[in-house]
Each structure stands twice: as structure tokens, then as C-alpha cells.
Design an enzyme around this catalytic site. Sequence first.
Site, short mmCIF file in Angstrom:
data_model
loop_
_atom_site.label_atom_id
_atom_site.label_comp_id
_atom_site.label_asym_id
_atom_site.label_seq_id
_atom_site.Cartn_x
_atom_site.Cartn_y
_atom_site.Cartn_z
N SER A 1 0.86 -1.19 0.00
CA SER A 1 0.00 0.00 0.00
C SER A 1 0.89 1.23 0.00
CB SER A 1 -0.87 0.02 1.26
OG SER A 1 -0.12 0.49 2.36
N ASP A 2 0.35 2.39 -0.32
CA ASP A 2 1.13 3.59 -0.08
C ASP A 2 1.03 3.90 1.41
OD1 ASP A 2 2.79 5.69 -0.34
OD2 ASP A 2 1.73 6.66 -1.96
N TRP A 3 1.86 4.83 1.84
CA TRP A 3 1.97 5.11 3.29
C TRP A 3 0.59 5.49 3.86
CZ3 TRP A 3 6.68 6.28 6.34
CH2 TRP A 3 6.37 6.70 7.63
N GLY A 4 0.09 4.61 4.70
CA GLY A 4 -1.17 4.90 5.38
C GLY A 4 -2.39 4.86 4.48
N SER A 5 -2.25 4.38 3.25
CA SER A 5 -3.37 4.53 2.31
C SER A 5 -4.53 3.57 2.61
CB SER A 5 -2.90 4.35 0.86
OG SER A 5 -2.52 3.02 0.61
#
Length: 750
Positions: free
Chosen positions: A290-294
Site C-alpha cells: 500500500s502507499d503510506w497509510g493509504s
Amino acid sequence: MQDLKSMRMKQIATLLLFLFSTQLHQAQPGNVRIEKSVDSLLRLMTLEEKIGQMNQYNGPWAATGPLTNDGNLLDQVKTGKVGSMLNVTGVQRTSELQALALQSRLKIPLLFGQDVIHGYRTIFPIPLAEAASWDLAAMEAGARVAATEASAAGIHWTFAPMVDIARDPRWGRVMEGAGEDPYLGSLIAKARVKGFQGKGFGDTSAVMACAKHFAAYGAAVGGRDYNSVDMSLRQLHEVYLPPFKAAAEAGVATFMNAFNDLNGIPATGNAYLQRSLLKGDWKFRGFVVSDWGSIGEMIPHGYSANNKEAALQAVNAGSDMDMESRSYLPHLAALVKEGKVKMTVIDDAVRRILRKKFEMGLFADPYKFSSEQREKTQWNNQAHRKVAFEMAKKSMVLLKNEKNLLPLSKSTGRIALIGPFVKAKSDHNGFWSYDWPDDTTRIVSIWEGVQQKLNTGAALLYAKGCSITGDDRSGFAEAVETAQKAELVILTVGEARDMSGEAKSRSTIQLPGVQEELVKAIVATGKPVVVLISAGRPLVFNWTADNAPAILYTWWLGTEAGNAIADVLFGDYNPSGKLPMSFPRTEGQIPVYYNHYNTGRPATNDSDRFYRSAYTDLSIYPKYPFGYGLSYARFHYSDVRLSAKTLRPGQPIQAAVTLTNTSATGGTETVQLYIRDLTASVVRPVKELKGFQQVFLHAGESKEIRFSISPEDLRFYNDRLQYIWEPGKFRIFIGTSSMDVKEAEFELMR
Ligand code: BGC
């Protein structure tokens, strides 16, 4: 019970011995051996251990996003709750954490990931600048150096290349990509993946690459970072997906999904993108992070009610690893027990992650990337700097050169160097580069580069004039005085290193602060002025463009900036860069890109624009078009010659031009081939890049440049998303930029 337990421990011990044994690994063919090992390990794992592999945390040092750390991180590593970490770098730190991971029951090594975007210790030009070189081999070599340095610091995985197509220079992340064109973007994606992954996983200088951000992140509405994307599937397939597909075909190890929603579904929870396309149609065998915190960000999106639902939606949609959302670790086990997430979904994700760990050779030697000796010799070594220097020279784009002001003579008596970038160092590194205390001093400033170039006896004068931002004009008088004392002026303006990049969208992309006023003041002295523009995106600088006699767009060039700029200024390198993105005249013209569709009322020139698809107060053309860039040499293109007027399957036609260097200087030209499908079942772009060739011609030399065209090159997505070609007439364009071309026509027959 005790017996059962000890039997199980014995089984684990035997298996671990098997997994860690290098000899055994070498005895069997790669894939079969790895698949068997993954299966055996999976059978031993508890559900919690599996979920641990799907969890990625930021390390306890630097962070590249908002931290959510809520537990004892090191303890979690020790107990197998973490499969990967980011922003942990250096042999010492990676070894320490790896040692902790090896204390876990199954001793599964960690993967260390980092944003190695344009170099690690030796900083390369930003990716958009490199794209301006159109030199695929050079970009591959740059990624190779970055991988060599990063892997020597214990890093296994880079979150690069970013392959998002971008048509909006207000979006700060244009600096990280390859510009606006899907064809060029696809070739660059492949080159970078090849460069990072080198000889293949298992080689200690190879890092896993990551194609990001899947998908269409570059089309954020208004160029505002993280914004929504709403587009037809046809546009998605035609423009935004090709570089991702190219990366997958090049064997990229991983994909990263994106912050944006796509047609109402967040990319992170998007099963169409991750399951149907990527893992289905494209048969991608790596994993998706995932992207950061996505994952957690699907809550504010309004797509998930809470973190548990976010975990459910993300995992079922095909997001295999959770970067810093802390959604998987607390919720996946319950979701499996409740029957909402199938065990096969978990197993598939974990299998993909473990497969990469095996391929990287981490089970055979978890510390194989951690050698202090290698770390020392690889960082900032001279051979690497040489590659960065070559790349930097190729990345600059000469936008204007009236009366051949450039190149400058090395024996010019007095040169004034003016502007906020003359003595700057870290601004050359740009966004997504790290500040290593030792390395900043090694960045070559423009001042140093020019100084080294000049013959003894020449004098170099300096005035800063103004800062990059702010409205302080108190330095103008000194700058003007300095200019007046010199024979010519080199004036440096642009953006500071943190003005383009993630979360660095800007509504105005003019030269910041009072810099353009400084340009006016210096040009008013009547001295010849060469303007250097350092920036992380296409900027708007109309006054400068119209009034300064020479402009060199230098982007952010990295460690070797000053040396490379001096080489171009004084003619030791003849500039060859071509713009990978159109430069708008004003922000109101955005998006402006060369491969647009025609309207029913297209304006064809600036005098016929009033009742046409054009602004009444603006030219129809960009300030500088895609593919544009000058050289100290001059090139003449003959008319296009076609080997046949009709094209049939199996019988490609050849399109040729004779390119002549009509100047007294040798130089490199990038010959560009564009095609337009004149009538089709869906409207087609007015031009599409379909090929290019870079050729060096000596003074006076001529060469025939030939392109072969077959029906395969003429495919497009129709309204049912079928990738087909249709018979009919096509126009072909060959030239020096998307706007300066020679044309011919042919017909494609069944
Ligand atoms: C960026 C990614 C990056 C990640 C880790 C995110 O904010 O969008 O491109 O890889 O952080 O640093």
C-alpha cells in the site's frame, strides 16, 4: 501434548535447516525450489505469523509520512509481527533489526525498503530531468548505481520507479516521473526497472524495484496532491496504464498502490486494478504494497467505516502489504475467523512476499546485503560520480540561444555569476534525496563548476541578488553593479529543493519570489545574459523566455550539478535534452499536452482561434512543446520518404528522413516519430510518439534515419477496451519536436 509439541519443534528445526541451506538452494532450479520452500514455510506458519509478513513499519529513525507508531516496535519485530520495514538504512541499523527478526519463532528475515528515487549517496538528476535525456541506457546506468549504493547499505527494495504519467505541472510529483507521454514513459519505466534489478534477485547489488503509484495518481484533479481521479477506462488504458504494464513486463518485483480514488474507488481498495488487471490479466507474480497509510486513509475518503473495514476492503482488493496504516495487524485475524477474508487470500499475499524474500536470497543469508566493507567502497565513489556527471549533462535542455551566445569562451575576461543558486549546494539535490552530512559538501556548486572551467586570468564576480523566495530586493543594486563590471552574466533562478515533490503542489508555477524581477534588472544592463533555471517541474517564466537571450533549463541535477552545467556552458558538452513535458504559457493553460484529441472546431493557428477551441487571450501553443530542445549544432530534416503508400500485416513500411548537421559543431539529435490515425471508431490523438532515435552527427555530416512501421504500432483501445488496429489513413510525422515535423501519409489495409 508435550510430545506433539516437541515433534512440531523438530519439524520446524528441520525445515529451517532446509530453508537456510545455501547448498540445497543451489541444487535445484530456481522457481521450483523457491515455490517448494514457500509452500513448506507457509504450512508452518500460524495465521498471526502470516499477517506479520503483511505488515510494514517505518523504522525508529527518519520518516516519510505521518507516523502511527503505537506499540513496542522492536518487540513486534522480535515476535514475527513485522515482515518489512522502511526508512531503515545503513549496515549497522539493518543488521540490528535483522538480528531481532531472526529471534522470531520462524526466523523469517525482514525486507528493508527505502525511497531511492534518484540516487542514494551519489545523487542523480531528478527523474523528470533524466527523462529529458531520452537516453534509456544512461537512465538504466543511473538506476544501477543507485541500486549498488543502496544495497550496500543493507537496502533490499526501492520504492521506485514512479511511472505516473503527469500532464499537470502544478502537481509537485511531476519531478519524480518521466513526464506526459505513455510511450516514452513506458520505455523509461523498463530501463529503470532493469537498472535497479540489475543481474537479478540474489545478486547483492540488485534491489527490488516498485512501480508506483497504481494507478492514475498523476491525474489528480487540479494537480492537487492526493486528489481524486475520474476518467474513462479507455483513457486509463491508453495513457496512464502503459508504463505500469511495461514495468510488469520488465519483471518489476513489486507495485505500490496509490492515495487517490479512481472513479470513486480508492486505488488501495480497488479490485479492478489490483486483482483483475495486475494479478489477473497481466499475471503479475510480485506483491503489492500500500502507499503510506493509504489503507487507513480509505476512512476519510468515505469508503471504509473504520480501520477494520479498511483492512477487509484492501486485502480483498489485492493489497498484500500494509505500509504504516496499522490496519492488517490488528484486524486481519478476526476477519479471517469471521469468514470475511478467505485464508486463500492471506496465503496468496504471504506467498508473494515470501517468494521475494527467497528470490533475494535472504533465507540463505539474511545479512547478505550488509557488509561494512562494501558500504564504504560503494558510497560516493568516483566511478559513480562519473555516471551521475554524464547523466546530468544529458538532462539539461537548451531552450533559447540567440545569436549563439552559448557556448561561452573559456577565456572570457570577467563573468558575473548572479542569483540564489550560484553557491547553493543541497538545492541541486531536489526532493526525494537524503541529506548525508558528509555528502552535502561534495555537491558541486555552479560557482565551483564554472571556476574550474575558466582559464587562469579570467575573473569571476558574484552577487546573490535575492533569495529564492520572499520579496527582499535589497540585493538588486549590488547585482546590477556586478553585472555592469562583467562582460557577460550567468544568472541562476528557480525553485528550492522542497518546492516540488510530494505534497508540494503549487497553484502558481512562476519563478518564486522576486527572481523574475531580478532577471529584468540584469537584462536591463544590456549585458549578454545566460539564464539557468533550476527546478523540479516546468515553470512559467514568460518575461525571461521573451527577453533573455539564452536559457538553459537545468532542473535539479544532483551531486555533479556544477560540473555538468559548466561543461554545457563552455561547450565541452553540446546540450541534447528534449522536454518530456509541455511547458504552459500560464497556469490557466494547464493541462496542455501534445497528444490531445481534436475537437470539431480545432484552432489551427493563433489567428484563427476566436470561434475555435482556444482561449481568446492566449496562444493555442504551449510556451515550449513536448520534445523540444536546442543544440549548439543545427540539424536539417529532409522530407519524409515512405517505402510504400500502403501498409499490410506482415509487410512493415519504412519511413525515412535524411538528417544533416548543417553547423560547424558535432551534436546529438533525438529524431522523433509521431503518428496520427486520421479516422477511427474512437477519436485519436493529434499525434502520438511511436519511436525515436538518438544520433550523433559530426559537423556537416548527413545520415538516413529509418523507422519501421507495422500494424502493431497502430493499435489503440476501442470503446470496448479491445486493443486493436483499424484499417484507414494515417499521418506520419518525423522531426525535432512534437511541433516541428515533416509529414507524409499512408494507408493501412487489412
Ligand atoms: C509516497 C510514496 C513513498 C512512501 C514511503 C508516500 O508518502 O507517496 O511514494 O514511497 O511515502 O516513503
